[in-house]
Design a protein around this motif. Structure first.
Motif, short mmCIF file in Angstrom:
data_model
loop_
_atom_site.label_atom_id
_atom_site.label_comp_id
_atom_site.label_asym_id
_atom_site.label_seq_id
_atom_site.Cartn_x
_atom_site.Cartn_y
_atom_site.Cartn_z
N LEU A 221 0.86 -1.17 0.00
CA LEU A 221 0.00 0.00 0.00
C LEU A 221 0.90 1.23 0.00
N VAL A 222 0.93 1.95 -1.08
CA VAL A 222 1.84 3.08 -1.24
C VAL A 222 1.07 4.39 -1.06
N SER A 223 1.36 5.05 0.05
CA SER A 223 0.77 6.35 0.34
C SER A 223 1.80 7.40 -0.02
N GLY A 224 1.73 7.91 -1.22
CA GLY A 224 2.83 8.67 -1.78
C GLY A 224 2.92 10.13 -1.41
N PHE A 225 1.76 10.77 -1.13
CA PHE A 225 1.75 12.21 -0.97
C PHE A 225 1.01 12.64 0.28
N TYR A 226 1.38 13.80 0.78
CA TYR A 226 0.60 14.49 1.80
C TYR A 226 0.27 15.85 1.21
N ALA A 227 -1.02 16.18 1.17
CA ALA A 227 -1.42 17.40 0.48
C ALA A 227 -2.58 18.07 1.21
N CYS A 228 -2.79 19.30 0.87
CA CYS A 228 -3.94 20.04 1.39
C CYS A 228 -4.53 20.84 0.23
N SER A 229 -5.56 21.60 0.50
CA SER A 229 -6.22 22.35 -0.57
C SER A 229 -5.28 23.32 -1.26
N GLU A 230 -4.27 23.79 -0.52
CA GLU A 230 -3.38 24.81 -1.06
C GLU A 230 -2.24 24.26 -1.90
N GLY A 231 -1.93 22.99 -1.80
CA GLY A 231 -0.85 22.44 -2.60
C GLY A 231 -0.26 21.18 -2.02
N ALA A 232 0.74 20.65 -2.71
CA ALA A 232 1.46 19.46 -2.24
C ALA A 232 2.35 19.85 -1.07
N ILE A 233 2.27 19.09 0.01
CA ILE A 233 3.05 19.42 1.21
C ILE A 233 4.30 18.55 1.29
N GLY A 234 4.15 17.24 1.15
CA GLY A 234 5.30 16.37 1.28
C GLY A 234 5.13 15.08 0.51
N ILE A 235 6.23 14.34 0.38
CA ILE A 235 6.20 13.06 -0.32
C ILE A 235 6.78 11.98 0.58
N ASN A 236 6.37 10.76 0.32
CA ASN A 236 6.84 9.59 1.06
C ASN A 236 8.04 8.99 0.32
N LYS A 242 5.06 0.39 6.03
CA LYS A 242 3.68 0.17 6.41
C LYS A 242 2.95 1.51 6.54
N PRO A 243 1.64 1.53 6.26
CA PRO A 243 0.89 2.79 6.38
C PRO A 243 1.05 3.46 7.75
N SER A 244 1.15 2.66 8.81
CA SER A 244 1.29 3.22 10.15
C SER A 244 2.66 3.83 10.39
N ASP A 245 3.63 3.52 9.52
CA ASP A 245 4.99 4.03 9.68
C ASP A 245 5.33 5.13 8.68
N VAL A 246 4.37 5.54 7.89
CA VAL A 246 4.65 6.52 6.84
C VAL A 246 5.02 7.88 7.45
N SER A 247 6.04 8.48 6.90
CA SER A 247 6.36 9.88 7.20
C SER A 247 6.56 10.59 5.87
N TYR A 248 6.33 11.88 5.88
CA TYR A 248 6.41 12.66 4.65
C TYR A 248 7.52 13.70 4.75
N THR A 249 8.25 13.84 3.69
CA THR A 249 9.32 14.82 3.60
C THR A 249 8.78 16.11 2.98
N PHE A 250 8.97 17.21 3.70
CA PHE A 250 8.47 18.49 3.19
C PHE A 250 9.14 18.86 1.87
N LEU A 251 8.38 19.54 1.04
CA LEU A 251 8.88 20.01 -0.25
C LEU A 251 8.91 21.55 -0.22
N PRO A 252 10.00 22.12 0.24
CA PRO A 252 10.04 23.58 0.41
C PRO A 252 9.97 24.36 -0.89
N ASN A 253 10.12 23.69 -2.01
CA ASN A 253 10.02 24.39 -3.29
C ASN A 253 8.60 24.42 -3.84
#
Length: 307
Positions: A221-236, A242-253
């Motif tokens: 199960l690949v949860s690739g992105f973290y996003a909000c209405s304003e834009g892409a926040i981070g990527i996995n 595992k889904p319970s261990d997913v963390s997202y890396t911020f994309l400052p650009n």
């Protein structure tokens, strides 16, 4: 505040047309490293639903950015090659008819499917339950080469006329798989070349992962992105975790981040999901930049985007 009057507003959420290409970015490289070039391997069976535009009280048109992306010429160009869902089914205003047709066309092209997904895990689970309730009718359509009469959307019917042909052998194969007592691993049985399930499995979607794992038969199960209405926040960057261990890396650009400190400490449940006290209050200090956040402190994220 903008210098010129806007003509429309957009609401962003993740969809497959915005996924990075392999070899050109960090997430694309992660997927490429684990699964190879998905674009060359086959097609994605992604359940995609365009939302109609609405008009704001001021007269501006507002729509999801995904819908605008679906309308784009670049997406239309790659759709037949990379996806099982025809353009007409994505824009069908009736969600039930859209779901039925997208599943039907996914079954017809089962030997080409290498990835299955949707924006949220709940949609993938809902699609399997829909299939569980309608597989006999779907098989009948495949067997006869005729789509059900209750599918009245002209776009869906036109798309079906181009794809749907009588195929008794395929219908019998799908019937044999679907009539089994247990649907454990049904995704892998129906779409044997699938490499992974691509969908958001974190946050509120974590509750659907157990059911999804039951259906997918061990597929990642690949949860690739973290996003909000304003834009892409981070990527996995670790797509196989595992889904319970997913963390997202911020994309400052992507957008400009600021972090507003919250007084209460974070609590973490057994599945590593951060829980905030409903009565949390902001610290009296102002927001800080990404480089000045402190480990163990909870923040609300403030986003400034160009959209």
């Amino acid at each position: 505040i903008v210098a010129e009057s806007p003509s429309r507003f957009g609401c962003w959420h993740r969809n497959s047309s915005e996924e990075p290409s392999p070899k050109t970015n960090h997430f694309g490289l992660s997927i490429y490293r684990h699964f190879g070039d998905i674009n060359q391997a086959g097609k994605r069976m992604e359940l995609m639903f365009a939302k109609p535009e609405v008009e704001t009280p001021s007269g501006l048109k507002a729509s999801a950015v995904s819908t605008r992306a679906f309308k784009g010429s670049s997406f239309k160009a790659i759709l037949p090659k990379l996806y099982t869902s025809p353009f007409e089914t994505i824009f069908c205003p009736d969600t039930k008819q859209s779901m039925y047709c997208q599943i039907l066309f996914g079954l017809i092209q089962r030997d080409e499917v290498v990835m299955i997904g949707s924006i949220f895990a709940s949609t993938v689970v809902r699609s399997i339950k829909f299939l569980e309730n309608n597989w006999k009718e779907l098989c009948s359509n495949i067997k006869t080469g005729q789509i059900s009469e209750w599918i009245t959307d002209s776009g869906c019917r036109n798309a079906a006329s181009l794809i749907l042909k009588p195929n008794l052998e395929l219908a019998d194969l799908i019937e044999d798989v679907c009539r089994c007592k247990s649907w454990e691993g049904i995704i892998r049985k129906l779409w044997p070349k699938t490499k992974y399930i691509g969908t958001v499995c974190t946050g509120a979607m974590l509750q659907y992962t157990a059911e999804l794992e039951f259906y997918c038969g061990g597929l990642p199960l690949v949860s690739g992105f973290y996003a909000c209405s304003e834009g892409a926040i981070g990527i996995n960057l670790e797509p196989l975790c595992k889904p319970s261990d997913v963390s997202y890396t911020f994309l400052p650009n992507m957008v400009y981040y600021e972090f507003l400190s919250i007084k209460e400490d974070c609590d973490t449940d057994p599945q590593n999901q951060v829980q905030l006290n409903a009565m949390s209050h902001h610290e009296d200090t102002g927001p800080v930049d990404l480089v000045n956040v402190k480990l163990g402190q909870c923040y609300e994220v403030l986003v400034t985007s160009s959209m």
